[in-house]
Design a protein around this motif. Sequence first.
Motif: not given
Lengths: 461, 213
Positions: A260, A262, A291-295
């Motif tokens: 999680r 960033t 958004v980015f995945y995963p954060p």
Amino acid sequence: MLQEESDISLIIAQIVQKLKGSNLYAQLERQAWGSWEKRILKSLNSMCTELSIPLARKRPVGEQKELLNKWNEMGTDEPDLSLFRPVYAPKDFLEVLINLRNPNYENGDSLSFRTHLGLIQVPLKVKDIPELKECFVELGLNTGQLGIDDSTQVPPELFENEHVRIGQKVLAEQDSAAAQQYIRQGSPTALRAELWALILNISSQPEDILYYEQLKTNVIQHDLLVDSLIYKDVKLTASNDDYYFVFEDYLYQVLLCFSRDTSVLNHFAYNSASPPKSYIRGKLGLEEYAVFYPPNGVIPFHGFSMYVAPLCFLYHEPSKLYQIFREMYVRFFFRLHSISSHPSGIVSLCLLFETLLQTYLPQLFYHLREIGAQPLRISFKWMVRAFSGYLATDQLLLLWDRILGYNSLEILAVLAAAVFAFRAVNLMEVTSLAAAEAVLADLSTLKVMPLLQIFLFATVT
Amino acid sequence: MSRVSVPCHVKGTVALQVGDVRTSHGRPGVLVIDVTFPSVAPFELQEITFKNYYTAFLSIRVRQHTSMHTPAKWVTCLRDYCLMPDPHSEEGAQEYVSLFKHQMLCDMARVLELRLILRQPSPLWLSFTVEELQVYQQGPKSPSMTFPKWLSHPGPCEQPVPLLEGLPDPSRVSSEVQQMWALTEMIRASHTSARIGRFDVDGCYDLNLLSYT
């Protein structure tokens, strides 16, 4: 005067380039890396659709409370992970590296002086033993080492006591550069945690603890598909390891928060990879909802949790453990699973290993090649994991001392070659890849520093 | 220092080889690129930039404009400049390079033509060249500022006004206000690039599948 000026500006430009990462040979790397990244994304997407599990899900309040209560013992959970599979394993990554080709390179059929007999076919510049001797001069025969000169037969007055005293002084002065120089000769066990924190510039400020708590809240609020991959990886690797199974709960606490975080996205400025992207449901294509995945942009692969496990021996406070791991990842470990031409990147390490073996153990190299046991197929998994899970923990920590001290991962390739040199006699007698794997299956009895010293400084070439 | 790009015409590369091109095996190791400046008067060269593509060594010859009676001669201004420290390996093979006036062996005051001589002694590479060649001359100097007279020659100090009772010293107040103003300007100017740490959009992280582009 002008000559000096241009020399200096050249040196500065080189340093800037080293700091910025590698000089990416654009075409080649982007193509190879691009198709590899697509494969990973496809794999993750198909897992998502097959199992009908969303990539991310907000937890209902009841579940959040439950997780908060169980935070310190997530290892007792036994979720059904049988349907999950790791996104990729090191051997898949090796296949990608083997197929890297430079379109401008003469890859003709006829053997020439530069035909690569190993698996890596990319002509990167790697060091040879004289250059490595210069680079790793503190590992020489005339310099004291922890891992050699602190064994029980050697009286501690000769080296160990003085070395510990200097270490305490370095810590008292809080001198990071001196610590990095000092740790090249190894770190005393009692001082290691503080020395590593000093070198990595980690000091536990209240903001850092707060940041970690914030990440923990993020974990509680959202459930990610990547979490299940992390669970599965920990259960498959660290939990089965005699040394690391006790740290299972710590590993969840670190890795779930890591996903999680960033701030890890910053390292993509000098990493040739790019973080996977997605859009909020229903807003496909709208950049405000991208958004980015995963954060944190990092998809864990099989064995990823082994980067964290050895650190659990040094740090017991979760937020400090987390910070140390994060810094080690964005400085070193990311290079082990991304393609670049950096001297510490995995491609260069593989080529360095193969070149060292071919140059200094030509008979062994030829023999293994003839029986279909290319040496890199065996040593690749050691280097990708930085030997975590293969060596005994005290030896592993001595090895990682040197990674921090020299700010380079080249020592992993040198150790891999040294291991082959050590077991050369047995390897010359095997007749298949499986037998070669068996000879090299157990590294837990090896002493790292004598192997490195003999290979670099005491082998007749 | 500002620089202005000079439009140049890069002629095709000419390979230099001993013997007949058709019958000899192996690839040429020397290429020559001529660069002319058709519509520009002789100028002072400031900088040359290009992207390397597997060239190991570069030499540059220049032909300068001289006075009427002496014919223009070719002079070497850069000799065997190393672009790739090891011609057999990738290092330096695709780098962006800038060469400046002060690195040249001769004066570059009135350049008519340039000739780039590329060498790649290693037989491993299929081809080599330099790309995106740009030549620059010195840009116009920024106009010098002339200050108004009252700024450069401040008048004699005035008599300080007698302090009114109960009020703070005006010069102290003005210096403190100045400092505060400087601070606010600083904060406004520096954009903090620190991420706030949120990975969701308005509390929502409900995602589609990952996108491939």
